[in-house]
Motif scaffolding. Structure first.
Motif, PDB file in Angstrom:
ATOM      1  N   ARG A   1       1.060  -1.518  -0.317  1.00  0.00           N
ATOM      2  CA  ARG A   1      -0.108   0.105  -0.019  1.00  0.00           C
ATOM      3  C   ARG A   1       0.926   1.519  -0.261  1.00  0.00           C
ATOM      4  NH1 ARG A   1      -5.737  -0.042   2.308  1.00  0.00           N
ATOM      5  NH2 ARG A   1      -4.999   2.282   2.815  1.00  0.00           N
TER       6      ARG A   1
ATOM      7  N   ASP B   1       0.872   6.847   2.911  1.00  0.00           N
ATOM      8  CA  ASP B   1       0.503   8.420   2.880  1.00  0.00           C
ATOM      9  C   ASP B   1       0.130   8.790   4.405  1.00  0.00           C
ATOM     10  OD1 ASP B   1      -0.434  10.896   2.705  1.00  0.00           O
ATOM     11  OD2 ASP B   1      -2.464   9.972   1.963  1.00  0.00           O
TER      12      ASP B   1
ATOM     13  N   GLU C   1      -2.661   8.835   5.990  1.00  0.00           N
ATOM     14  CA  GLU C   1      -3.349   7.871   7.173  1.00  0.00           C
ATOM     15  C   GLU C   1      -3.525   7.728   8.248  1.00  0.00           C
ATOM     16  OE1 GLU C   1      -2.944   3.955   5.228  1.00  0.00           O
ATOM     17  OE2 GLU C   1      -2.892   4.164   3.463  1.00  0.00           O
TER      18      GLU C   1
ATOM     19  N   SER D   1       0.939   2.468   9.535  1.00  0.00           N
ATOM     20  CA  SER D   1       0.124   2.494   9.161  1.00  0.00           C
ATOM     21  C   SER D   1      -0.894   1.698   9.009  1.00  0.00           C
ATOM     22  CB  SER D   1       0.564   3.610   8.143  1.00  0.00           C
ATOM     23  OG  SER D   1       0.191   3.037   7.040  1.00  0.00           O
TER      24      SER D   1
ATOM     25  N   ARG E   1      -4.236   0.940  10.791  1.00  0.00           N
ATOM     26  CA  ARG E   1      -5.850   1.133   9.905  1.00  0.00           C
ATOM     27  C   ARG E   1      -6.723   0.035  10.751  1.00  0.00           C
ATOM     28  NH1 ARG E   1      -2.576   1.294   5.197  1.00  0.00           N
ATOM     29  NH2 ARG E   1      -2.368  -1.085   5.375  1.00  0.00           N
TER      30      ARG E   1
END
Ligand code: BGC
Length: 521
Positions: free
Chosen positions: A23, A26, A29, A449, A453
């Protein structure tokens, strides 16, 4: 329709399995207010070891008296000369050159983790006076950071303490040090707490006590067989006595902060623990238990008392009377909860059981009767870095965060250190093109990250380190910085990783675009 939904779900599942590596990384996020910073510690960067009223620390004395114990025989007398270079343009004549706070600002970090030198604040401990020049130095540093929008994240103890306390109490072995630490913490809360909103009491006491009192590598070099041969010490019980005094020093400082400062100053307080992740070497029961035991001796040793008022079961059983017991009064003091846990995570390693078959116990995990190795069937757990035993295993970051969240009541986590070591090289170009570090940071940030999530309670990340510095017993032979430091001229030069981190923080570095860097280091 149902089939299409099924495919979408399968794809989503596949993506979840592949995450974090596939992924894009960013910044957006990460939750709002997430702290992105870099970390240092006083002895490793400040220098000015005898200036403006500072007292000698245990590391000042050790590096001078035991230079043979330091890889290059050097010391932190000057280190990065940060004491004189933290900021451009301060009035003092010797503070004319730029730049450390400006460097951080240019990177776009919103926080900076540093430690206070106890010997600079209280050169002779509680029985001497407060050194006003020491207070002034940290005051100016804090003001400079805040002016640039950088949140100070302050550690009270990062391995160094006034030498006088080493002599007076035998360092952390004497219970008298608890009152000393309590006093020192109080001086700091009073002097800086109106502006410092993040405090940690200790950095990696779990690693420090083992290196100091079990393996005899850190001052004052205490150990005994099978862990090593030192002139004095007892590896069977000294690490646990020292740890007990540290846990209670921590508890007293937290109690004081919560009772007398927190409401009016509005900050938070935690502790930083070194956390390797241990994977069983094989899927045999003995190795699975060995990995659990290693995690227990690594993490639970300090965090179980802080959260549950008791040492972990494995340690109580294995160490029996060598492990101190908490008195009722101590348990009551421990009831104050930390506001967050600082996780220093660099690597994962395999754990092999040493109860069912004998192995070399003169190692970091020896007291847990575990042997740690980076190799399984001739395959390394991750790419090597310059420090032996430190591998690049990014997915372990998510594992450790999950583990700590689950075990410790979903307490907020800050990843207070994570970084990559390079060998010194004669070629500046080699040192600046730190592709290995870029890949490492990208991998570990992607892993965080991914944890975020999936709902992990993590609120900050600090790269170790903003610049190359004095790496304890390795001296200046390995480099952890995003900025290269020339230790002769003190010139700071951004490496590729500094540019990469800045781009990431500015929102310019999606994962795909830097894949080409995977070419290898
Ligand atoms: C310590 C730092 C050290 C870093 C790299 C951590 O254990 O907190 O002081 O420089 O690791 O070895």
């Amino acid at each position: 329709m149902a089939a299409a939904t099924g495919v979408v779900m399968l794809l989503a599942a596949a993506l979840a399995i592949l995450a974090p590596s596939t992924r894009a990384l960013d910044r957006a996020e990460f939750p709002p207010g997430f702290l992105f910073g870099a970390a240092t510690s006083a002895y490793q960067i400040e220098g000015a070891y005898l200036e403006d009223g500072k007292g000698l620390s245990n590391w000042d004395v050790f590096t001078h008296t035991h230079s043979g114990n330091i890889a290059d025989g050097r010391n932190g007398d000057v280190a990065d000369d940060h004491y004189h270079r933290y900021m451009h343009g301060t009035e003092s004549a010797h503070r004319q050159s730029p730049e450390d706070v400006e460097i951080m600002h240019s990177l776009g970090v919103n926080s900076y983790r540093f430690s206070i030198s106890w010997a600079r604040i209280l050169p002779r401990g509680r029985l001497g006076g407060v050194n006003s020049a020491g207070i002034a130095f940290y005051d100016q540093l804090i003001v400079a950071l805040l002016q640039k929008g950088i949140e100070p994240f302050v550690t009270l103890h990062h391995f160094d303490l006034p030498h006088e306390l080493e002599t007076r109490y035998g360092g952390w072995l004497g219970a008298g040090i608890r009152e000393e630490f309590d006093h020192y913490a109080d001086v700091c809360f009073q002097a800086f707490g109106d502006r410092v909103k993040f405090w940690t009491t200790f950095n990696e006491p779990n690693m420090m006590t083992r290196l100091t009192y079990m393996l005899g590598m850190y001052p004052p070099n205490h150990c005994s067989p099978p862990f090593g041969n030192c002139n004095s010490g007892n590896s069977q019980w000294e690490p646990y006595v020292a740890a007990h005094n540290i846990i209670m020093s921590h508890a007293a400082a937290v109690d004081n902060y919560k009772k007398n400062y927190q409401a009016k100053q509005g900050g938070s307080i935690g502790i930083v623990i070194s956390m390797k992740y241990y994977e069983p070497l094989t899927n045999t029961t003995v190795d699975i238990l060995a990995a659990r035991r290693a995690l227990s001796f690594e993490i639970h040793w300090f965090l179980d008392p802080i959260f549950f008022g008791e040492y972990p079961k494995e340690m109580r059983e294995m160490l029996s009377s060598n492990l101190p017991k908490f008195t009722l009064a101590e348990k009551i003091l421990l009831e104050n909860k930390v506001d967050f846990i600082g996780v220093n995570h660099y690597t994962a390693i395999y754990a092999k059981d040493c109860i069912s078959s004998p192995c070399d116990l003169n190692t970091y995990e020896g007291n847990a009767l575990v042997f740690a190795t980076g190799q399984r069937d001739g395959v390394q757990i991750g790419k090597s870095t310059a420090l032996v035993g430190f591998y690049d295993v990014p997915e372990a970051m998510e594992q450790i965060i999950k583990y700590v969240n689950q075990r410790y009541e979903n307490t907020p986590i800050y990843v207070t250190e994570n970084g990559y070591s390079q060998h010194n090289s004669n070629s500046m170009e080699d040192m600046i093109n730190d592709v290995g570090r870029v890949n490492y940071l990208r991998g570990y940030l992607s892993s965080i990250s991914s944890a975020v999530r999936r709902g992990a309670n993590v609120h900050g990340y600090f790269v170790w380190s903003i610049m190359d510095n004095f790496e304890w017993v390795f001296g200046f032979t390995v480099r952890f910085g995003m900025y290269h430091v020339d230790f002769t001229t003190q010139e700071r030069t951004p490496k590729m990783s500094a540019k990469w981190y800045r781009d990431f923080l500015m929102g310019y570095a999606p994962l795909g675009e830097v894949q080409t860097l995977r070419a290898d280091s």
